[in-house]
Design an enzyme around this catalytic site. Sequence first.
Site, PDB file in Angstrom:
ATOM      1  CG  HIS A 257      -2.032   0.871   1.069  1.00 20.14           C
ATOM      2  ND1 HIS A 257      -2.074   2.265   1.364  1.00 20.14           N
ATOM      3  CD2 HIS A 257      -3.346   0.759   0.750  1.00 20.14           C
ATOM      4  CE1 HIS A 257      -3.210   2.998   1.160  1.00 20.14           C
ATOM      5  NE2 HIS A 257      -4.195   1.871   0.815  1.00 20.14           N
ATOM      6  CG  ASP A 308      -8.195  -3.968  -3.600  1.00 22.86           C
ATOM      7  OD1 ASP A 308      -9.656  -3.969  -3.371  1.00 22.86           O
ATOM      8  OD2 ASP A 308      -7.485  -3.283  -4.135  1.00 22.86           O
TER       9      ASP A 308
HETATM   10  C1  LIG Z   1      -7.868  -0.314  -2.889  1.00 24.80           C
HETATM   11  C2  LIG Z   1      -6.649  -0.043  -3.314  1.00 24.80           C
HETATM   12  O1  LIG Z   1      -6.452   0.367  -4.380  1.00 24.80           O
HETATM   13  S1  LIG Z   1      -5.430  -1.049  -2.279  1.00 24.80           S
HETATM   14  C3  LIG Z   1      -4.073  -1.545  -3.611  1.00 24.80           C
HETATM   15  C4  LIG Z   1      -4.285  -2.460  -4.377  1.00 24.80           C
HETATM   16  N1  LIG Z   1      -3.364  -2.705  -5.432  1.00 24.80           N
HETATM   17  C5  LIG Z   1      -2.748  -4.122  -5.187  1.00 24.80           C
HETATM   18  O2  LIG Z   1      -3.165  -4.853  -4.392  1.00 24.80           O
HETATM   19  C6  LIG Z   1      -1.879  -3.961  -6.420  1.00 24.80           C
HETATM   20  C7  LIG Z   1      -0.170  -4.793  -5.761  1.00 24.80           C
HETATM   21  N2  LIG Z   1       0.482  -3.899  -5.033  1.00 24.80           N
HETATM   22  C8  LIG Z   1       1.184  -2.776  -5.572  1.00 24.80           C
HETATM   23  O3  LIG Z   1       1.147  -2.802  -6.805  1.00 24.80           O
HETATM   24  C9  LIG Z   1       1.664  -1.644  -4.600  1.00 24.80           C
HETATM   25  O4  LIG Z   1       1.850  -2.165  -3.399  1.00 24.80           O
HETATM   26  C10 LIG Z   1       0.769  -0.350  -4.568  1.00 24.80           C
HETATM   27  C11 LIG Z   1       0.268   0.223  -6.005  1.00 24.80           C
HETATM   28  C12 LIG Z   1      -0.415  -0.619  -3.825  1.00 24.80           C
HETATM   29  C13 LIG Z   1       1.503   0.654  -3.906  1.00 24.80           C
HETATM   30  O5  LIG Z   1       2.558   1.155  -4.844  1.00 24.80           O
HETATM   31  P1  LIG Z   1       3.803   1.781  -4.415  1.00 24.80           P
HETATM   32  O6  LIG Z   1       3.452   2.792  -3.054  1.00 24.80           O
HETATM   33  O7  LIG Z   1       4.036   2.767  -5.532  1.00 24.80           O
HETATM   34  O8  LIG Z   1       4.961   1.005  -4.054  1.00 24.80           O
HETATM   35  P2  LIG Z   1       5.897   0.311  -5.206  1.00 24.80           P
HETATM   36  O9  LIG Z   1       5.049  -0.192  -6.151  1.00 24.80           O
HETATM   37  O10 LIG Z   1       6.705   1.451  -5.521  1.00 24.80           O
HETATM   38  O11 LIG Z   1       6.492  -0.748  -4.077  1.00 24.80           O
HETATM   39  C14 LIG Z   1       7.656  -0.616  -3.463  1.00 24.80           C
HETATM   40  C15 LIG Z   1       8.437  -1.983  -3.279  1.00 24.80           C
HETATM   41  O12 LIG Z   1       7.852  -2.970  -2.758  1.00 24.80           O
HETATM   42  C16 LIG Z   1       7.281  -3.981  -3.962  1.00 24.80           C
HETATM   43  N3  LIG Z   1       6.074  -3.883  -3.667  1.00 24.80           N
HETATM   44  C17 LIG Z   1       4.905  -3.455  -3.611  1.00 24.80           C
HETATM   45  N4  LIG Z   1       3.979  -4.081  -3.752  1.00 24.80           N
HETATM   46  C18 LIG Z   1       4.278  -5.482  -3.948  1.00 24.80           C
HETATM   47  C19 LIG Z   1       3.463  -6.384  -4.205  1.00 24.80           C
HETATM   48  N5  LIG Z   1       1.945  -6.536  -4.082  1.00 24.80           N
HETATM   49  N6  LIG Z   1       3.784  -7.543  -4.576  1.00 24.80           N
HETATM   50  C20 LIG Z   1       5.369  -7.593  -4.533  1.00 24.80           C
HETATM   51  N7  LIG Z   1       6.094  -6.767  -4.374  1.00 24.80           N
HETATM   52  C21 LIG Z   1       5.710  -5.530  -4.240  1.00 24.80           C
HETATM   53  C22 LIG Z   1       7.877  -3.308  -5.199  1.00 24.80           C
HETATM   54  O13 LIG Z   1       8.204  -4.197  -6.152  1.00 24.80           O
HETATM   55  C23 LIG Z   1       8.880  -2.331  -4.856  1.00 24.80           C
HETATM   56  O14 LIG Z   1       9.976  -3.026  -4.581  1.00 24.80           O
HETATM   57  P3  LIG Z   1      11.521  -2.605  -4.999  1.00 24.80           P
HETATM   58  O15 LIG Z   1      11.497  -1.405  -4.167  1.00 24.80           O
HETATM   59  O16 LIG Z   1      12.089  -3.581  -4.727  1.00 24.80           O
HETATM   60  O17 LIG Z   1      11.252  -2.122  -6.549  1.00 24.80           O
HETATM   61  O1  LIG Z   2      -5.767   4.776  -0.722  1.00 25.93           O
HETATM   62  C1  LIG Z   2      -5.442   4.105  -1.610  1.00 25.93           C
HETATM   63  O2  LIG Z   2      -4.344   4.576  -2.370  1.00 25.93           O
HETATM   64  C2  LIG Z   2      -5.861   2.741  -2.122  1.00 25.93           C
HETATM   65  C3  LIG Z   2      -6.903   2.319  -1.030  1.00 25.93           C
HETATM   66  O3  LIG Z   2      -6.637   1.751  -0.183  1.00 25.93           O
HETATM   67  C4  LIG Z   2      -8.320   2.830  -1.425  1.00 25.93           C
HETATM   68  O4  LIG Z   2      -8.678   3.447  -2.227  1.00 25.93           O
HETATM   69  O5  LIG Z   2      -9.304   2.243  -0.696  1.00 25.93           O
END
Ligand SMILES: CC(=O)SCCNC(=O)CCNC(=O)[C@H](O)C(C)(C)COP(=O)(O)OP(=O)(O)OC[C@H]1O[C@@H](n2cnc3c(N)ncnc32)[C@H](O)[C@@H]1OP(=O)(O)O
Ligand SMILES: O=C([O-])CC(=O)C(=O)O
Length: 371
Positions: A257, A308
């Site tokens: 997150h 999620d």
């Molecule tokens: C309701 C919502 O929107 S909640 C979010 C729903 N989205 C997901 O579950 C998708 C999977 N998760 C992700 O893609 C990310 O954690 C996000 C998009 C939620 C947050 O992204 P950011 O804050 O940009 O973090 P970012 O993607 O830069 O990740 C940071 C590090 O953790 C790792 N990481 C983060 N999430 C994950 C994951 N789900 N699986 C594996 N590695 C991950 C990244 O690869 C990165 O590693 P690195 O520094 O070695 O390159």
């Molecule tokens: O806040 C965020 O970036 C994503 C999330 O968890 C939501 O929208 O519920």
Amino acid sequence: MTTTKGLEGIVATTSAISSIHNDVLTYRGYSIEDLAEQATFEEVVYLLWNGELPDAVQLREFRSNLANNATVPDEIYDLIKALPHQKVHPMAVLRTAVSALGVLDEQADDMDEKTNKQKAIRIQAKISTIVTAFSRIRQGLEPVAPRKDLGFAANFLYMLKGKEPSTVAARTFDKALILHADHELNASTFTARVCVATLSDIYSGVTAAIGALKGPLHGGANEQVMRMLDKITSISEADFFIEDALAKKQKIMGFGHRVYKNGDPRARIQKKMAEELTQDSGEEKLYLLSAHIEELIRNRKGLLPNTDFYSATIYHTLGIETDLFTPVFAVSRTSGWVAHILEQLGDNRLIRPRAEYNGQPYRAYVPVDAR
Ligand SMILES: CC(=O)SCCNC(=O)CCNC(=O)[C@H](O)C(C)(C)COP(=O)(O)OP(=O)(O)OC[C@H]1O[C@@H](n2cnc3c(N)ncnc32)[C@H](O)[C@@H]1OP(=O)(O)O
Ligand SMILES: O=C([O-])CC(=O)C(=O)O
């Protein structure tokens, strides 16, 4: 100029709607734990839009207002029927149908607060009817008309399945809707605010937000979680599957997150809900697999589940089709989008940040024959 990739850490607005502070999530000052345990979704929507919880009379009136506005115009059914059902994603249908609702609303461009609140009720009420109608139409079934005597959550499940849900199912779904209702300046909410800050209409704001929620890094992750769980047929397979995905640098959907680094408080509540629901329905296998994956990812990557992850187990156990998971999220989040749209319009200024230019330096134009 300062810039961070993905605007990480940038405070882009003030807002009195929801707060994430020290990993505690509140709506209008009330903790998500208290609201999920004690409130109904209708109370939460009223709270988000009006700043205070309704009293009994206000709640009764608000509920009947929602129920009285849940029917959608025939043109919406015709539009849904005309779309290529088997190929199109339900989020694309929802985006199109909400936009069409705006086309059919004669007051779409009336921007005063009172009319905007009436439109908000209409959108919130009709969005369940659209999602459930699409599900039925693509199965060759007739849409089920909304019922005025059912609460918002029960009505959704009733329109989806054509039969009244059990008390446990209705209450679980109600709680799930509460947990997704708002979340500060997430990507889709920011999108909605940017859109209406141009003084565009509320339907445009919600349509834009649906588009942003659709992506798998945001709301679309819940569907992808279920697709992953479907691929892993047993706990013993999970270790290999996760190792393989991590080795390929794939993201594990439902984990990580941008804001929460010590875990999403909603996921903790949802985990318990998933455990209880699956025990109740004899589908505990799915919960046990999910809990095992949570443990694996925590140990391997130090990542924790977001909202999620356990949503997938809950929605699946409630009998909701996998590609409807994100539309269900939208049904709930519409309440938050609308709250933010109203707040934005209440004290509006165009949202227009800057970009730090990193392209070619200034150069002379070369006529096409000379290139
Ligand atoms: C309701 C919502 O929107 S909640 C979010 C729903 N989205 C997901 O579950 C998708 C999977 N998760 C992700 O893609 C990310 O954690 C996000 C998009 C939620 C947050 O992204 P950011 O804050 O940009 O973090 P970012 O993607 O830069 O990740 C940071 C590090 O953790 C790792 N990481 C983060 N999430 C994950 C994951 N789900 N699986 C594996 N590695 C991950 C990244 O690869 C990165 O590693 P690195 O520094 O070695 O390159
Ligand atoms: O806040 C965020 O970036 C994503 C999330 O968890 C939501 O929208 O519920």
